[in-house]
Structures are given as C-alpha cells and as structure tokens.
Motif scaffolding. Structure first.
Motif, PDB file in Angstrom:
ATOM      1  N   GLY A  83       3.025  -7.777  -5.390  1.00  0.00           N
ATOM      2  CA  GLY A  83       2.356  -6.655  -5.959  1.00  0.00           C
ATOM      3  C   GLY A  83       1.536  -5.535  -5.726  1.00  0.00           C
ATOM      4  N   MET A  84       1.682  -4.737  -4.690  1.00  0.00           N
ATOM      5  CA  MET A  84       1.888  -3.471  -4.948  1.00  0.00           C
ATOM      6  C   MET A  84       3.103  -2.444  -5.635  1.00  0.00           C
ATOM      7  SD  MET A  84       3.067  -2.580  -0.381  1.00  0.00           S
ATOM      8  CE  MET A  84       3.071  -0.696  -0.954  1.00  0.00           C
ATOM      9  N   VAL A  85       4.130  -3.320  -6.261  1.00  0.00           N
ATOM     10  CA  VAL A  85       4.915  -2.416  -7.258  1.00  0.00           C
ATOM     11  C   VAL A  85       3.987  -3.063  -8.534  1.00  0.00           C
ATOM     12  CG1 VAL A  85       7.194  -2.425  -8.451  1.00  0.00           C
ATOM     13  CG2 VAL A  85       6.596  -2.297  -6.008  1.00  0.00           C
ATOM     14  N   GLU A  86       3.698  -3.963  -8.853  1.00  0.00           N
ATOM     15  CA  GLU A  86       2.734  -4.320 -10.000  1.00  0.00           C
ATOM     16  C   GLU A  86       1.803  -3.104 -10.024  1.00  0.00           C
ATOM     17  OE1 GLU A  86       3.026  -8.940 -11.479  1.00  0.00           O
ATOM     18  OE2 GLU A  86       2.350  -8.328  -9.223  1.00  0.00           O
ATOM     19  N   ASP A  87       1.215  -2.705  -9.162  1.00  0.00           N
ATOM     20  CA  ASP A  87      -0.255  -2.266  -9.029  1.00  0.00           C
ATOM     21  C   ASP A  87       0.125  -0.491  -9.067  1.00  0.00           C
ATOM     22  OD1 ASP A  87      -1.746  -5.098  -9.276  1.00  0.00           O
ATOM     23  OD2 ASP A  87      -1.912  -4.831  -6.943  1.00  0.00           O
ATOM     24  N   GLY A  88       1.473  -0.692  -9.229  1.00  0.00           N
ATOM     25  CA  GLY A  88       1.083   0.974  -8.524  1.00  0.00           C
ATOM     26  C   GLY A  88       1.439   2.021  -7.611  1.00  0.00           C
ATOM     27  N   VAL A  89       1.185   1.358  -6.245  1.00  0.00           N
ATOM     28  CA  VAL A  89       1.135   1.442  -4.976  1.00  0.00           C
ATOM     29  C   VAL A  89       2.203   1.882  -4.083  1.00  0.00           C
ATOM     30  CG1 VAL A  89       0.082   1.366  -2.582  1.00  0.00           C
ATOM     31  CG2 VAL A  89      -1.065   0.551  -4.057  1.00  0.00           C
ATOM     32  N   ALA A  90       3.773   1.539  -4.566  1.00  0.00           N
ATOM     33  CA  ALA A  90       5.173   2.481  -4.842  1.00  0.00           C
ATOM     34  C   ALA A  90       5.546   1.606  -5.850  1.00  0.00           C
ATOM     35  CB  ALA A  90       5.562   1.258  -3.658  1.00  0.00           C
ATOM     36  N   ASP A  91       6.700   2.167  -5.682  1.00  0.00           N
ATOM     37  CA  ASP A  91       7.232   2.285  -7.629  1.00  0.00           C
ATOM     38  C   ASP A  91       8.848   1.258  -7.571  1.00  0.00           C
ATOM     39  OD1 ASP A  91       5.932   4.818  -8.385  1.00  0.00           O
ATOM     40  OD2 ASP A  91       7.256   6.236  -7.204  1.00  0.00           O
ATOM     41  N   VAL A  92       9.370   0.999  -5.945  1.00  0.00           N
ATOM     42  CA  VAL A  92      10.615   0.044  -6.275  1.00  0.00           C
ATOM     43  C   VAL A  92       9.793  -0.640  -4.791  1.00  0.00           C
ATOM     44  CG1 VAL A  92      12.730   0.325  -6.155  1.00  0.00           C
ATOM     45  CG2 VAL A  92      11.581   1.583  -7.992  1.00  0.00           C
ATOM     46  N   SER A  93      10.564  -1.263  -4.690  1.00  0.00           N
ATOM     47  CA  SER A  93      10.636  -2.679  -3.173  1.00  0.00           C
ATOM     48  C   SER A  93      11.667  -3.914  -4.236  1.00  0.00           C
ATOM     49  CB  SER A  93       9.678  -2.966  -3.265  1.00  0.00           C
ATOM     50  OG  SER A  93       9.127  -3.366  -1.809  1.00  0.00           O
ATOM     51  N   PHE A  94      11.554  -4.294  -2.796  1.00  0.00           N
ATOM     52  CA  PHE A  94      12.217  -6.082  -2.963  1.00  0.00           C
ATOM     53  C   PHE A  94      11.551  -6.260  -1.980  1.00  0.00           C
ATOM     54  CE2 PHE A  94      13.870  -4.389   1.128  1.00  0.00           C
ATOM     55  CZ  PHE A  94      14.148  -5.869   2.303  1.00  0.00           C
ATOM     56  N   GLY A  95      11.622  -8.208  -2.618  1.00  0.00           N
ATOM     57  CA  GLY A  95      10.462  -9.122  -1.860  1.00  0.00           C
ATOM     58  C   GLY A  95      11.187 -10.581  -1.917  1.00  0.00           C
ATOM     59  N   VAL A  96      11.227 -11.539  -1.007  1.00  0.00           N
ATOM     60  CA  VAL A  96      11.357 -12.481  -1.046  1.00  0.00           C
ATOM     61  C   VAL A  96      10.807 -13.504  -1.590  1.00  0.00           C
ATOM     62  CG1 VAL A  96      11.588 -15.006   0.420  1.00  0.00           C
ATOM     63  CG2 VAL A  96      12.087 -12.270   1.477  1.00  0.00           C
ATOM     64  N   ASN A  97      11.668 -13.786  -3.280  1.00  0.00           N
ATOM     65  CA  ASN A  97      10.739 -14.970  -4.350  1.00  0.00           C
ATOM     66  C   ASN A  97       9.926 -15.515  -2.764  1.00  0.00           C
ATOM     67  OD1 ASN A  97      12.091 -13.271  -6.115  1.00  0.00           O
ATOM     68  ND2 ASN A  97      13.881 -14.347  -5.634  1.00  0.00           N
ATOM     69  N   GLY A  98      10.109 -16.764  -2.645  1.00  0.00           N
ATOM     70  CA  GLY A  98      10.045 -17.969  -1.810  1.00  0.00           C
ATOM     71  C   GLY A  98       8.164 -17.422  -1.211  1.00  0.00           C
ATOM     72  N   TYR A  99       8.607 -16.136  -0.855  1.00  0.00           N
ATOM     73  CA  TYR A  99       6.953 -15.959  -0.363  1.00  0.00           C
ATOM     74  C   TYR A  99       5.790 -16.139  -1.609  1.00  0.00           C
ATOM     75  CZ  TYR A  99       8.814 -13.982   3.883  1.00  0.00           C
ATOM     76  OH  TYR A  99       9.679 -13.398   5.063  1.00  0.00           O
TER      77      TYR A  99
END
Length: 340
Positions: free
Chosen positions: A73-89
């Motif tokens: 959500g942070m990347v989708e909303d533009g709070v951050a430009d790039v990140s990584f995440g656990v899909n299962g979350y």
C-alpha cells in the motif's frame, strides 16, 4: 543587449544542470540493517541501477518503514517508491505466486526464485494480480524449518502447539500438521517466543541470527528439503517508473527481473548457514533429519495434495495452473542442476 547576454549565460548554466539531473528512489524496508536483504540485496541492486543509468538514478534506503504487509500500500500510494513484501500477508490478493511455497520443491532458493520469475512472466503477469504495482522481481527465502522451545522426536510432538506462521500456504501447512497457527510478522517473533506466547515458529535458519532467535529457542529441526518457502515480490510505484526516461526505465529493468530475483534468492539462502552457526554457538539442539527418518516420512504424508489444493484455489484466475506448476518445477530442477 546586456539582457540578452544575461539570458544566454543563464541558459548556458542551466543546460548542464538539466543534463545531469538525478532521481533518487526511496526504498522502504521493514527488516533490520543486518538482514541479507538490506546488507546485500538492496546495496547490490543500488550499485547496478546507478551504473546502468550512468548515475542518473540513485537508491536511498528508508529503515523502519512499518508493518511488512503495509509495504504494498505504501508504494501504491506513493509514500515510498520501491519496496518488497510477503505476498501471503495479503491473503486472497496474490494467490498465483503461492505455488512456489508448497513443500517438496527443490530447496535451492536461487533456483526457485528464477523459476518463479519466469513463470510469473509467462503465466501470471497477464492475470493482473499486481495491477497498481511495477513488479521488479520475485524471490523466495531459504527452506523454512522448525524452531521450538521443546525437542521434537515425533511429528505428533508439535500437535496443538502454538506455532507462529506468516501467511500464505504455510497456514495450510499448519492446519495439516495439527498445530495452532498464530499469525505475526517475523519482527514480533523474538518477543512472542521470549514471553511464551508461542511454542515455536516456521522460518528459514537465517532468522536464528538476524532475528536473534538463537536466544529464545532450544531446538531446531531441519527437514531435508525444508518444510516450505515464502514468496516475496519486489515492486515499484508505476507512476514513478513512468516518469523516468525510457532509457532509465530500460536500464533499471536490465538489472532487475531475473537478475534481481536470482540475487535475492541466492543472498537469502546463503545466510542460512550463518543462522545455524549462531544457534550452535549458544548450544541450541539441532536435529538434521534424513529422507528416511520417520518424521520426514510422516511430514510427506501430511503435505500430499497441496499442489492440487493450489490449483483449485486459483480456478478463478485466467491461467493454466497445471502448466504453470509443471513449468515451475521443470525450470527449478534444470536451473539447480546447471548450478551444480
């Protein structure tokens, strides 16, 4: 005439500034600085990006960015430009990459990461699960193992025990094993183990060092091919990506995709040995199971049918699930064999 000269001088000064303008991509990370992702993967990719763009794009890490599941959500909303995440979350949203989490695949995280990336491009991308994100890579950590506060001599020993899980296919695994699943991010496991909230956890052995779990567990049980893996995605805000020049977009993708996926899988897997060393230093009991150990055999019986369950779970996605599964297993085997 003086005004014209002044304007000309200003333009002469401005043109080099524009030509050498830089973009800094803010990378949100939720893991500690000592983790393999922050210590190896991001710095290596940052160097690749800077070199590929001839210095026009730089990477800046932002630590302590929040709960792991909030990264999407942070990347989708533009709070951050790039990140990584656990899909299962985010259960229900990213169902397709979960195919790589099922037990009995190869335990080589680099091979599985490359296989997942190729299968994503060929089978999953068109399904639109990652709409709203620019996917830069996909990877898995090293094989998940069992850490407990008690010795495991039989698979029945973990039944009804409170075991932390991280979401995704591992929740199905927990149900099959008869444990009481407790959902929590890896950043909370140390505290939960220390306080006796949980009796154990499924995690790759690197966390014995990076999350200091060697201080709060008494036993580690190692399954020959691991118990599971976890699928991660590396992603970027698509608007930020589109604002880059075409040349820089191409440059970033030239050092992302399969190259970045392989790097991440390889780096996460390499840190597992360090975790085991850290556990040995503190006297943690380590039980290494053979393929014919009764616990291994019992585990194999418990996980039968999980591939069929995954195929059924993605029936609402416009893909050939069996073909994707077959390609994943073939690519992983061939890639692992080529590395030997």
């Amino acid at each position: 005439m003086n005004i014209i000269k002044t304007i000309a001088c200003f333009c002469a000064l401005l043109i080099p500034t524009l030509a050498y303008s830089q973009t800094t991509l803010r990378v949100a990370t939720w893991l500690p600085p000592t983790s393999g992702q922050n210590d190896v993967v991001w710095p290596t990719w940052a160097k690749w990006v800077e070199d590929a763009t001839e210095g026009r794009v730089k990477i800046e890490l932002e630590y302590g960015s929040g709960h792991p599941k909030s990264m999407f959500g942070m990347v989708e909303d533009g709070v951050a430009d790039v990140s990584f995440g656990v899909n299962g979350y985010l259960p229900g949203r990213f169902k397709l990459p979960a195919v790589v989490e099922i037990p009995a695949e190869t335990s080589d995280p680099e091979a599985l990461s490359v296989a997942l990336w190729r299968v994503y491009l060929q089978h999953f991308e068109s399904a639109g699960e990652f709409d709203g994100l620019k996917v830069l890579g996909m990877f898995v950590h090293g094989p998940g193992q069992l850490f407990t506060t008690f010795e495991v001599n039989d698979l029945a020993d973990i039944q009804n025990k409170k075991i932390r899980t991280g979401g995704g296919v591992v929740n199905d695994l927990a149900t099959r094993l008869g444990v009481v699943p407790v959902f929590a991010p890896v950043t909370k496991v140390y505290e939960m183990m220390q306080q006796g909230v949980i009796d154990g956890v499924f995690l790759p052995t690197q966390e014995l060092k990076y999350s200091r779990l060697n201080e709060v567990v008494t036993d580690v049980t190692l399954f020959p091919s691991g118990m599971y893996t976890t699928a991660f995605t590396i992603f970027m805000n698509p608007d930020v990506f589109d604002d880059l020049s075409v040349a820089d977009q191409q440059a970033i993708m030239s050092v992302s995709g399969e190259k970045l996926s392989a790097l991440a899988g390889r780096s996460w897997g390499a840190s597992d040995a360090q975790g085991l060393d850290a556990a040995k230093e503190l006297g943690v009991r380590i039980k290494t199971l053979s393929v014919d150990d009764p616990i291994t055999i019992a585990f194999g019986e418990k996980v039968k049918g999980m591939h069929a369950d995954w195929i059924a779970s993605v029936a609402d996605r416009p893909i050939d699930a069996q073909a994707a599964l077959d390609d994943l297993m073939r690519i992983a085997r061939e890639y692992a064999a080529a590395q030997d």
